[in-house]
Scaffold this motif. Structure first.
Motif, short mmCIF file in Angstrom:
data_model
loop_
_atom_site.label_atom_id
_atom_site.label_comp_id
_atom_site.label_asym_id
_atom_site.label_seq_id
_atom_site.Cartn_x
_atom_site.Cartn_y
_atom_site.Cartn_z
N LEU A 109 38.60 35.43 44.57
CA LEU A 109 37.53 36.42 44.36
C LEU A 109 37.95 37.47 43.34
CD1 LEU A 109 36.29 36.96 48.03
CD2 LEU A 109 35.13 35.70 46.21
N GLU A 110 39.19 37.90 43.40
CA GLU A 110 39.68 38.90 42.45
C GLU A 110 39.86 38.32 41.05
OE1 GLU A 110 43.08 41.12 43.66
OE2 GLU A 110 41.98 42.12 45.27
N ALA A 116 36.70 43.95 41.47
CA ALA A 116 36.58 43.97 42.94
C ALA A 116 37.96 43.72 43.54
CB ALA A 116 35.58 42.93 43.41
N ARG A 117 38.42 44.63 44.37
CA ARG A 117 39.75 44.52 44.98
C ARG A 117 39.61 44.02 46.41
NH1 ARG A 117 42.56 43.81 41.09
NH2 ARG A 117 44.31 43.98 42.48
N LEU A 150 31.85 45.80 47.84
CA LEU A 150 32.70 44.91 47.04
C LEU A 150 32.05 43.53 46.86
CD1 LEU A 150 36.29 45.56 48.47
CD2 LEU A 150 35.50 46.00 46.15
N SER A 151 31.48 43.03 47.94
CA SER A 151 30.84 41.71 47.88
C SER A 151 29.65 41.73 46.93
CB SER A 151 30.40 41.28 49.28
OG SER A 151 31.50 41.21 50.13
N GLY A 152 28.86 42.80 46.99
CA GLY A 152 27.73 42.93 46.08
C GLY A 152 28.17 42.99 44.63
N GLU A 153 29.25 43.73 44.36
CA GLU A 153 29.79 43.79 43.00
C GLU A 153 30.23 42.40 42.54
OE1 GLU A 153 32.93 46.54 42.17
OE2 GLU A 153 31.79 48.24 42.97
N HIS A 158 30.68 38.31 38.93
CA HIS A 158 31.71 37.29 38.76
C HIS A 158 31.43 36.41 37.54
CE1 HIS A 158 28.70 35.09 41.15
NE2 HIS A 158 29.14 34.02 40.52
N LYS A 159 32.52 35.98 36.93
CA LYS A 159 32.41 35.10 35.76
C LYS A 159 32.05 33.70 36.23
CE LYS A 159 36.60 35.99 34.83
NZ LYS A 159 37.95 35.93 34.36
#
Length: 163
Positions: A109-110, A116-117, A150-153, A158-159
């Motif tokens: 995820l990171e 997003a951490r 964080l999940s929303g971001e 995400h790429k």
């Protein structure tokens, strides 16, 4: 003075040219119209492809809103993990994503969205949830709100690595 008046009377009236016709246009305008029409069609096709490509993000954000409850327990965290996994499977090869869990899942995820951490608090609760089946997880309300944020971001930013 009389001489000037005679001169004005001898002038011919001004001949005004016919107004320029609006239609039919000159051939160059046909070329411009065809180019503009082609660019418009291309723009609409690109916009539709963009919308279709990101449709899964909108779905995931709607599902995330359903999870945005004040109190979180194992069930909500598990559902959030499943939502993130389902979202990731839309943009990444199944072989790359399906087997990830725990720390490797958070690292993925990171890597796909470095802003997003997830490998630090409160993201580690996602890792904990994968090891506690039907167990209780002690998570503070502010940590749950942060995990949702964080999940929303991640969903939005995400790429994509299309197959």
């Amino acid at each position: 003075m009389i001489y000037r008046e005679n001169m004005l009377q001898n002038l011919e009236p001004i001949i005004v040219p016919d107004p320029i016709a609006f239609w039919p246009p000159q051939p160059g305008w046909y070329v411009v119209a065809i180019i503009l029409l082609g660019l418009t069609i291309l723009g609409v096709i690109k916009w539709m492809a963009y919308k279709r490509k990101n449709e899964y993000r909108n779905w995931a954000l709607q599902e995330l809103q359903k999870l945005n409850v004040l109190k979180a327990d194992y069930k909500e965290i598990d559902l959030l993990n499943k939502l993130l996994k389902a979202t990731a499977l839309q943009g990444y090869p199944r072989t790359e994503v399906a087997g990830l869990y725990g720390a490797k899942w958070l690292q993925f995820l990171e890597e796909t969205y470095p802003k997003a951490r997830f490998t630090v608090t409160p993201g580690i609760f996602l890792e904990e949830a994968s090891y506690r089946r039907n167990g209780s997880i002690n998570i503070k309300d502010e940590d749950w709100v942060e995990i949702i944020r964080l999940s929303g971001e991640w969903i939005k930013g995400h790429k994509i690595n299309r197959r």
